[in-house]
Design a protein around this motif. Sequence first.
Motif, mmCIF file in Angstrom:
data_model
loop_
_atom_site.group_PDB
_atom_site.id
_atom_site.type_symbol
_atom_site.label_atom_id
_atom_site.label_comp_id
_atom_site.label_asym_id
_atom_site.label_seq_id
_atom_site.Cartn_x
_atom_site.Cartn_y
_atom_site.Cartn_z
ATOM 1 N N MET A 1 54.258 38.544 48.805
ATOM 2 C CA MET A 1 53.770 39.150 50.035
ATOM 3 C C MET A 1 54.565 38.667 51.254
ATOM 4 O O MET A 1 54.834 39.430 52.168
ATOM 5 C CB MET A 1 52.282 38.822 50.236
ATOM 6 N N LEU B 1 51.082 48.226 41.937
ATOM 7 C CA LEU B 1 51.740 47.074 41.320
ATOM 8 C C LEU B 1 51.659 45.838 42.218
ATOM 9 O O LEU B 1 51.467 44.728 41.731
ATOM 10 C CB LEU B 1 53.204 47.400 40.999
ATOM 11 N N ARG B 2 51.770 46.048 43.552
ATOM 12 C CA ARG B 2 51.635 44.902 44.458
ATOM 13 C C ARG B 2 50.252 44.261 44.314
ATOM 14 O O ARG B 2 50.121 43.050 44.275
ATOM 15 C CB ARG B 2 51.862 45.343 45.908
ATOM 16 N N SER B 3 49.221 45.116 44.234
ATOM 17 C CA SER B 3 47.863 44.575 44.040
ATOM 18 C C SER B 3 47.776 43.829 42.723
ATOM 19 O O SER B 3 47.131 42.795 42.622
ATOM 20 C CB SER B 3 46.823 45.692 44.027
ATOM 21 N N LEU B 4 48.431 44.368 41.702
ATOM 22 C CA LEU B 4 48.381 43.737 40.386
ATOM 23 C C LEU B 4 48.979 42.327 40.440
ATOM 24 O O LEU B 4 48.415 41.387 39.891
ATOM 25 C CB LEU B 4 49.143 44.597 39.371
ATOM 26 N N PHE B 5 50.113 42.196 41.153
ATOM 27 C CA PHE B 5 50.766 40.894 41.167
ATOM 28 C C PHE B 5 50.081 39.916 42.125
ATOM 29 O O PHE B 5 50.372 38.738 42.127
ATOM 30 C CB PHE B 5 52.251 41.033 41.529
ATOM 31 N N PHE B 6 49.190 40.430 42.966
ATOM 32 C CA PHE B 6 48.510 39.534 43.901
ATOM 33 C C PHE B 6 47.119 39.124 43.416
ATOM 34 O O PHE B 6 46.591 38.115 43.859
ATOM 35 C CB PHE B 6 48.409 40.192 45.286
ATOM 36 N N PHE B 7 46.534 39.915 42.493
ATOM 37 C CA PHE B 7 45.106 39.718 42.199
ATOM 38 C C PHE B 7 44.799 38.313 41.680
ATOM 39 O O PHE B 7 43.749 37.749 42.004
ATOM 40 C CB PHE B 7 44.596 40.781 41.213
ATOM 41 N N SER B 8 45.720 37.717 40.920
ATOM 42 C CA SER B 8 45.421 36.396 40.350
ATOM 43 C C SER B 8 45.271 35.344 41.446
ATOM 44 O O SER B 8 44.593 34.342 41.246
ATOM 45 C CB SER B 8 46.529 35.985 39.383
ATOM 46 N N SER B 9 45.865 35.589 42.621
ATOM 47 C CA SER B 9 45.794 34.607 43.706
ATOM 48 C C SER B 9 44.375 34.399 44.214
ATOM 49 O O SER B 9 44.090 33.374 44.822
ATOM 50 C CB SER B 9 46.664 35.043 44.890
ATOM 51 N N VAL B 10 43.493 35.382 44.008
ATOM 52 C CA VAL B 10 42.139 35.230 44.544
ATOM 53 C C VAL B 10 41.208 34.552 43.539
ATOM 54 O O VAL B 10 40.048 34.303 43.843
ATOM 55 C CB VAL B 10 41.520 36.580 44.980
ATOM 56 N N LEU C 1 51.578 35.180 46.660
ATOM 57 C CA LEU C 1 51.909 34.759 48.031
ATOM 58 C C LEU C 1 53.392 34.904 48.359
ATOM 59 O O LEU C 1 53.736 35.552 49.351
ATOM 60 C CB LEU C 1 51.405 33.337 48.281
ATOM 61 N N LEU D 1 51.966 33.614 42.189
ATOM 62 C CA LEU D 1 53.076 34.540 42.432
ATOM 63 C C LEU D 1 52.839 35.466 43.619
ATOM 64 O O LEU D 1 53.774 35.880 44.307
ATOM 65 C CB LEU D 1 53.311 35.363 41.158
#
Lengths: 280, 300
Positions: free
Chosen positions: B182, B113-122, B179, B177
Amino acid sequence: MSSGLSNSRSFGDRVILALVIALSIVMLAPALWVIALSFKDNAELMANPNSVFHPPYIIQNYINIVGTSAVFRWILNSLIVSIGLTVGTLVLSSLAGYGFARLNFPGRDILFVVVLFGLAVPEQAVLVARHQIFSILKFHNTYQGIILPGLSSAFGVFLMTQYFRAIPKELDEAAMLDNASRFRVFWKVLLPLTLPAQATLGIFTFLGAWNDYFWPLISATKKEMFTLTVGMASTQTNFAQSEGIGYLMAQAVFAGAPIFIVYLFFQKYIVTAVSGAAVR
Amino acid sequence: MTAVQAPRKPSHGPHSPDWKNALFVAPYLFFFVTLLVFPLFWGIWLSFHKADTFSSGPFVGFGNYVRLFNDKVFLQSVGNTFYFVLLTVPTLALIGLFLALALNARTRTATVLRSLFFFSSVLSVTIVTLIWRIVFIPQFGLLATVYGWFGATAPAFVSDPNLAMIAVAMATIWWCLGLPMMLFLSALQQIPGDIYEAAALDNASRWRTLTAITLPSIKRTFALVIIIQIVLQFQLFGQAWLMTRGGPNNVTKPIVLYIYDTAFRRWDLGLGAAASEVLFVLILLAAMAQYLISRRKEDL
């Protein structure tokens, strides 16, 4: 919250779970929607928007991308710019980081403070002047024109200085006693120890260059000099009319996929890099 | 000249001041001075002149600044920027904090889930806006489809002046979201575990543990996240430019878009430079606050 939890599923747990699931859906749905659209025929979509939920799914949109050469040129441009800036930043930052952390020269501490102040200068404050300077130098619509501004970023120098400072001094002092030259000590003894920092800074720089939109938009105005980000944006303007939704979505997926794959492999470094850059 | 200042050391000792040592920092300093320091002062100089692409014309004193603050569009863009910051920053901080608290576990689900919420940042801003324009587009947009299931018509987010900025903010929150989440996660992981063990021995409730231990421990991170996001969101450009072109009626035109319009589409470089100095001062204030907070560690 991992600690201090009771084992039973309380009401609070359920609310948290429901919220996390809802947020996950909001996070995922737009991306999945775009991926689904990219596999649909445009005429069918126009006739019935709900047709996205059932077959036929086609790969024609992706074949069309391969057919139009512009995207590949943009990808090539993005690669040249991102790799150029990454290599340049790593070299400059490592040299400067070693210099600031380990060597003594007149005015060192004042210079370092000035460089730190550079961290606080936003791109927009220097943009107009940079554009005029590059016009005079005829740097617009060239690779160096897109790459060079990024080399002035102070973040890499800051990161590498911190990293070199954390390496025990005994290491280079021992090498100095062996009469190794300063550059040899830097190159053979210290640089290999900074590999994790190099990876973090490298990925951060590459990602930033790959995704950068503002400066390339201003500097690269010719279609064949567009980076992928600028090029993709330029095709977005005539949304539904000319190329069709499916084609545009296929472009988005096509452009996003490489970065997404990089993210899957280097996730840990990317997260460290992005968070580290933010906190400084 | 090397050994004079530090007679104790051999001439090539790393701690004796030596001009030759500066060669290591010289390559970076060259780019730093030519592409950052010089343009910074050149920009200030430009803002006091009438200038076009290649040359700067006559000195106009504060003329550009006077024009700037008499320009309704500029004042509106300042207001828009503050409105956008107000829409995004608190939401980003609160959702980011919530997610960090909920996903701070060593389980596989939490990791995914952490990866899911971070993926859009890249993703790049182009892809993000493409995705969100297709969410908001009438007829076959995601929102239109979901509303359609309930027999309703989705509000025209992008074209309604009252909703356009909210649409830009929604896309931005989705994008940024990762950043804050994290940053909060790394702060949570630095809280020593024995505090929680002590709390558990005292039979403290979860709510009490959260409010008495967890939240006070990450106070500083919370302030940092807020300021980092203010600095970031103040520089709004791509989303507004690509989703709405600053419209309708300039309601989604932020300061950076005003600079872009003025300097690079109307080629009024003097006025554009003046606007960018105003933005610089605003961002500098936030950056100074960040510096003060990140240095005051004992305040934890």
